[in-house]
Design an enzyme around this catalytic site. Sequence first.
Site, PDB file in Angstrom:
ATOM      1  N   HIS A 226      48.606  44.982  41.341  1.00 14.28           N
ATOM      2  CA  HIS A 226      47.393  44.174  41.169  1.00 14.28           C
ATOM      3  C   HIS A 226      46.879  43.592  42.496  1.00 14.28           C
ATOM      4  O   HIS A 226      46.535  42.420  42.581  1.00 14.28           O
ATOM      5  CB  HIS A 226      47.689  43.030  40.195  1.00 14.28           C
TER       6      HIS A 226
ATOM      7  N   ASP B 119      35.079  44.300  35.144  1.00 15.53           N
ATOM      8  CA  ASP B 119      36.423  44.024  34.636  1.00 15.53           C
ATOM      9  C   ASP B 119      36.665  45.063  33.546  1.00 15.53           C
ATOM     10  O   ASP B 119      36.863  44.733  32.378  1.00 15.53           O
ATOM     11  CB  ASP B 119      36.483  42.591  34.080  1.00 15.53           C
TER      12      ASP B 119
ATOM     13  N   TYR C  17      44.231  42.759  45.349  1.00 16.38           N
ATOM     14  CA  TYR C  17      42.778  42.561  45.488  1.00 16.38           C
ATOM     15  C   TYR C  17      42.431  43.023  46.901  1.00 16.38           C
ATOM     16  O   TYR C  17      42.886  42.396  47.871  1.00 16.38           O
ATOM     17  CB  TYR C  17      42.401  41.094  45.371  1.00 16.38           C
TER      18      TYR C  17
ATOM     19  N   GLU D 294      43.214  48.846  39.409  1.00 18.01           N
ATOM     20  CA  GLU D 294      44.508  48.808  38.716  1.00 18.01           C
ATOM     21  C   GLU D 294      44.741  50.131  37.964  1.00 18.01           C
ATOM     22  O   GLU D 294      44.256  50.321  36.856  1.00 18.01           O
ATOM     23  CB  GLU D 294      44.550  47.633  37.732  1.00 18.01           C
TER      24      GLU D 294
ATOM     25  N   HIS E 275      48.806  41.406  30.578  1.00 15.47           N
ATOM     26  CA  HIS E 275      49.643  41.684  31.766  1.00 15.47           C
ATOM     27  C   HIS E 275      51.106  41.326  31.568  1.00 15.47           C
ATOM     28  O   HIS E 275      51.741  40.769  32.467  1.00 15.47           O
ATOM     29  CB  HIS E 275      49.094  40.920  32.975  1.00 15.47           C
TER      30      HIS E 275
END
Length: 346
Positions: free
Chosen positions: A180, A247, A182, A307, A105
């Site tokens: 990003h 993920d 959530y 993302e 990132h």
Amino acid sequence: MDVIKKPFGEIDGEAVDSYTLRNDAGMEMTFMTFGGAITKILTPDKNGVLENVVLGFDTLEQYVQHVHYYGALIGRVAGRIGQAGYSSEGKKVELTPNDSGNHLHGGKIGFNRVIWAVEEVSVEKEEVSVRLSYLSRDGEEGYPGNVKVDVTYTLTNGNELLIQYEAEPDGDTPINMTSHSYFNLSGAYKEDILSHRLEMEADRILELSGDKVPTGKLIPTEGTGFDFSEGQTIGEGMKSGPKEGYDHAFVLNKKNDPIVLSHEESGRAMTVETDQEAVVLYTGNHLTGDLLTGGVKGREHLGLCLETQGYPDAVNHPHFPSVMVKKGEVYKASTTYSFHVLNEQG
Ligand code: G6D
């Protein structure tokens, strides 16, 4: 339609401000200039009750202390770059290793950890927008070239949040940005995201190594816990898929195909459309007990990220679509998050 600016603290003497974009239907999106991070999105449930649908903190200090990337702009390159480096025209480019020897990132001080400047605020009849900018200097986190980055947040009266990215380097560099947030559509984090239903047309995912770096192989999703083509809840998918949660980078069958996340109980739904090739579904597998907005303790699976981005680690896999941007070229990306209520659109 309006935009409200408020002070949100300071970091090393530099002011950090928050901006709230509000439409005529009452939907609101708030971001702060530290990391350009979205800190709150208020949307109506099936009864018209406005509640927050993204994880975030109440104070700047918490964002500085806890790096979960809540709502942050990510760059220069989202995801992991294996061994924190890549070769470009025969030269090795070494990036900051910040995740088990890999680069994650954008590094230690990625775009999520800098203060963005607000260049322009626009209030129109049907939409409001704010344009942010950041100048990423040559050598930052190991990346070559200076890059002028612009990100525009737009909120429409149709309850759509658009994020448009634009970057112009003065030297060849990889650029692959994302946002990003959530999401938790239950509202005010009433429950975790395991009962959220996801529909996404992505026949392949990127195979990952043990430290979550793409191996270069693509794996079919059909008939597995990674197959969201007919729609399934996150919890159902985990039963036959990744037990600890997702993920993973999903390769979209077609750019701008709608990705639909919904929560039956509240009636909230969100449709994501992107001009990017991939979407990392991350289900908050490592969230810790930090006190979130409203005094709710963080916990695993309390939020999920979609993302949108180019292929992670593309710099190390020539057969992946390239994320290299040459001097004089302009990187552009756009993702729309549209919020609605299930019985309106099903
Ligand atoms: C973990 O592997 C995940 C990433 O995908 C995520 O973006 C980050 O936590 C917040 O490193």
